[in-house]
Design an enzyme around this catalytic site. Structure first.
Site, PDB file in Angstrom:
ATOM      1  N   TYR A  12     -58.807  -6.041   2.767  1.00 42.80           N
ATOM      2  CA  TYR A  12     -59.722  -4.964   2.404  1.00 42.80           C
ATOM      3  C   TYR A  12     -58.882  -3.563   2.158  1.00 42.80           C
ATOM      4  O   TYR A  12     -57.615  -3.594   2.430  1.00 42.80           O
ATOM      5  CB  TYR A  12     -60.932  -4.717   3.674  1.00 42.80           C
ATOM      6  CG  TYR A  12     -60.278  -4.024   4.758  1.00 42.80           C
ATOM      7  CD1 TYR A  12     -59.251  -4.826   5.402  1.00 42.80           C
ATOM      8  CD2 TYR A  12     -60.286  -2.659   5.232  1.00 42.80           C
ATOM      9  CE1 TYR A  12     -58.812  -4.099   6.779  1.00 42.80           C
ATOM     10  CE2 TYR A  12     -59.936  -1.778   6.172  1.00 42.80           C
ATOM     11  CZ  TYR A  12     -59.109  -2.882   7.159  1.00 42.80           C
ATOM     12  OH  TYR A  12     -58.659  -2.364   8.319  1.00 42.80           O
TER      13      TYR A  12
ATOM     14  N   ARG B 280     -51.907  -1.192  -2.931  1.00 47.71           N
ATOM     15  CA  ARG B 280     -51.823  -2.053  -1.557  1.00 47.71           C
ATOM     16  C   ARG B 280     -52.584  -3.101  -1.389  1.00 47.71           C
ATOM     17  O   ARG B 280     -52.402  -4.086  -1.014  1.00 47.71           O
ATOM     18  CB  ARG B 280     -52.190  -0.833  -0.529  1.00 47.71           C
ATOM     19  CG  ARG B 280     -51.747  -1.511   0.923  1.00 47.71           C
ATOM     20  CD  ARG B 280     -52.017  -0.520   2.147  1.00 47.71           C
ATOM     21  NE  ARG B 280     -53.310   0.012   2.353  1.00 47.71           N
ATOM     22  CZ  ARG B 280     -53.648   0.823   3.076  1.00 47.71           C
ATOM     23  NH1 ARG B 280     -52.579   1.582   3.764  1.00 47.71           N
ATOM     24  NH2 ARG B 280     -54.888   1.372   3.176  1.00 47.71           N
TER      25      ARG B 280
ATOM     26  N   HIS C  82     -58.789 -25.689   6.743  1.00 52.71           N
ATOM     27  CA  HIS C  82     -57.957 -24.781   6.987  1.00 52.71           C
ATOM     28  C   HIS C  82     -57.368 -24.350   5.642  1.00 52.71           C
ATOM     29  O   HIS C  82     -56.842 -23.169   5.223  1.00 52.71           O
ATOM     30  CB  HIS C  82     -57.060 -24.958   8.148  1.00 52.71           C
ATOM     31  CG  HIS C  82     -57.672 -24.485   9.484  1.00 52.71           C
ATOM     32  ND1 HIS C  82     -58.615 -25.603  10.122  1.00 52.71           N
ATOM     33  CD2 HIS C  82     -57.417 -23.765  10.377  1.00 52.71           C
ATOM     34  CE1 HIS C  82     -58.985 -24.960  11.046  1.00 52.71           C
ATOM     35  NE2 HIS C  82     -58.086 -23.900  11.501  1.00 52.71           N
TER      36      HIS C  82
ATOM     37  N   LYS D  86     -53.037  -5.740   4.754  1.00 55.14           N
ATOM     38  CA  LYS D  86     -54.366  -5.188   5.148  1.00 55.14           C
ATOM     39  C   LYS D  86     -55.533  -6.348   5.165  1.00 55.14           C
ATOM     40  O   LYS D  86     -56.432  -6.378   4.369  1.00 55.14           O
ATOM     41  CB  LYS D  86     -54.752  -3.919   4.607  1.00 55.14           C
ATOM     42  CG  LYS D  86     -55.797  -2.973   5.253  1.00 55.14           C
ATOM     43  CD  LYS D  86     -55.567  -1.691   4.668  1.00 55.14           C
ATOM     44  CE  LYS D  86     -56.762  -0.708   5.154  1.00 55.14           C
ATOM     45  NZ  LYS D  86     -56.874  -0.679   6.554  1.00 55.14           N
TER      46      LYS D  86
ATOM     47  N   LEU E 126     -48.931  -1.122   9.311  1.00 54.45           N
ATOM     48  CA  LEU E 126     -49.299  -1.050   7.973  1.00 54.45           C
ATOM     49  C   LEU E 126     -48.984   0.148   7.428  1.00 54.45           C
ATOM     50  O   LEU E 126     -48.957   1.294   8.032  1.00 54.45           O
ATOM     51  CB  LEU E 126     -51.156  -0.951   8.115  1.00 54.45           C
ATOM     52  CG  LEU E 126     -51.659  -0.814   6.841  1.00 54.45           C
ATOM     53  CD1 LEU E 126     -51.847  -2.224   6.107  1.00 54.45           C
ATOM     54  CD2 LEU E 126     -53.072  -0.054   6.788  1.00 54.45           C
TER      55      LEU E 126
ATOM     56  N   GLU F 142     -47.616   1.505  15.734  1.00 50.46           N
ATOM     57  CA  GLU F 142     -48.653   2.328  15.188  1.00 50.46           C
ATOM     58  C   GLU F 142     -49.901   2.538  16.258  1.00 50.46           C
ATOM     59  O   GLU F 142     -49.777   2.093  17.452  1.00 50.46           O
ATOM     60  CB  GLU F 142     -49.131   1.773  13.833  1.00 50.46           C
ATOM     61  CG  GLU F 142     -49.623   0.419  13.954  1.00 50.46           C
ATOM     62  CD  GLU F 142     -50.007  -0.022  12.594  1.00 50.46           C
ATOM     63  OE1 GLU F 142     -50.294   0.690  11.429  1.00 50.46           O
ATOM     64  OE2 GLU F 142     -50.099  -1.148  12.246  1.00 50.46           O
TER      65      GLU F 142
ATOM     66  N   ARG G  53     -65.461 -25.873   5.139  1.00 52.65           N
ATOM     67  CA  ARG G  53     -64.436 -25.617   5.947  1.00 52.65           C
ATOM     68  C   ARG G  53     -63.456 -26.408   6.376  1.00 52.65           C
ATOM     69  O   ARG G  53     -63.510 -27.343   6.791  1.00 52.65           O
ATOM     70  CB  ARG G  53     -65.198 -24.742   7.118  1.00 52.65           C
ATOM     71  CG  ARG G  53     -64.413 -24.296   8.232  1.00 52.65           C
ATOM     72  CD  ARG G  53     -65.000 -24.140   9.529  1.00 52.65           C
ATOM     73  NE  ARG G  53     -64.187 -23.321  10.554  1.00 52.65           N
ATOM     74  CZ  ARG G  53     -63.026 -23.929  11.277  1.00 52.65           C
ATOM     75  NH1 ARG G  53     -62.995 -24.949  11.246  1.00 52.65           N
ATOM     76  NH2 ARG G  53     -62.265 -22.916  11.888  1.00 52.65           N
TER      77      ARG G  53
END
Ligand code: DCS
Length: 281
Positions: free
Chosen positions: A31, A50, A100, A144, A200, A176, A98
């Protein structure tokens, strides 16, 4: 509210999130959050870069509509009527039964929406309280990704202790914070963790690093300890929402005299000037 779904804008009520979307089941997605000041996207290119990097690192193919993303985000902004706010953009690996490992035939799903948001002036002016807590996140937080449980638990701990941010410590090194980058000033040196897999690479961090050139501060991108942090003259955090925000207390101990420091204030002024330059009067 209207939502951008891949390359279509539709009303929120008509968007369907599939139960087997890998973002929903595995947090398998990425995101960005971008600020809108006066109808303008702040640092769009850096955020897009990014986002593309995060996708590449996770081997998520770029979705349909990516080439017209900026145009669609502008349409979304226009329709929302929001002049000051933020855009949230998310890309998941897509929908598949589903398992992995990566699905063979899933199309990535892009969603985006705009929200109104005020500048948090009280926090920017007066500073915030923080706690320190162990950095329990995975070893690729430079991506991110949607996997934010380590961040969520840290922020919750801060809030429960009457603080608004949690500064993360890996071993004895300050990396951070739960949703921001950390800078700490001693004398004329400004310390911050180097950009590697442990932080990040914040867009606001990049802006502040540039703005620092107009001050007497020397940037020192080197890991520093929690012990050193507590002895600093000034500490501040940066992110898309809080911009440059002083930290005046950590673990109930005052930083400096417990007021926003001289250099932090200087950087805030430089940030304000940058905003004024961007926004046509
Ligand atoms: N570090 C972490 C862990 C973050 O989540 C963020 C921002 C930053 C640093 C600062 O990055 P930017 O300067 O690019 O914002 N996270 C976004 C979020 O999740 N909400 O708001 C900002």
């Amino acid at each position: 509210m209207n939502i951008l779904l891949n390359d279509e804008i539709i009303s929120r009520e008509n968007v369907m999130v599939d139960i087997e979307d890998r973002g929903y089941q595995f947090g398998d997605g990425i995101y960005e959050m971008i600020r809108i000041y006066d109808g303008l996207l702040f640092e769009w290119e850096a955020h897009l870069e990014r986002l593309v990097r995060s996708a590449k690192e996770l081997m998520i193919p770029l979705p349909k509509g990516m080439e017209v993303l900026q145009k669609n985000i502008h349409l979304l902004m226009k329709e929302s009527g929001v002049l000051n706010g933020s855009v949230y953009i998310q890309i998941t690996r897509g929908v598949s039964p589903r398992k992995h490992h990566f699905p063979e035939n899933a199309d990535p799903v892009l969603t985006a929406y705009v929200r109104e948001m005020e500048r948090p002036l009280e926090q920017i002016r007066n500073g915030i309280k923080a706690i320190t807590t162990e950095d329990i996140r995975w070893l690729r937080v430079d991506i991110k990704s949607l996997n934010l449980l380590g961040n969520v638990l840290a922020k919750q701990k801060a809030v429960e202790q009457g603080a608004s941010e949690a500064i993360l410590v890996r071993g004895d090194i300050v990396t951070e914070a739960s949703s921001s980058n950390v800078f700490a000033i001693r004398g004329q040196e400004c310390f911050t963790h180097p950009t590697n897999q442990f932080i990040l690479n914040g867009i606001t961090r990049q802006v502040v690093v540039r703005l620092m050139e107009s001050t007497n501060l020397t940037l020192v991108e080197t890991p520093f300890t929690k012990e050193a942090l507590m002895e600093m003259d000034e500490v501040f955090i940066t992110n898309t929402g809080l911009e440059v925000c002083p930290v005046i207390e950590i673990d109930e101990q005052l930083i400096g005299d417990g007021m926003p420091g001289y250099y932090t204030t200087q950087l805030q002024k430089a940030f304000e000037t940058l905003l004024l330059e961007l926004i046509p009067q």
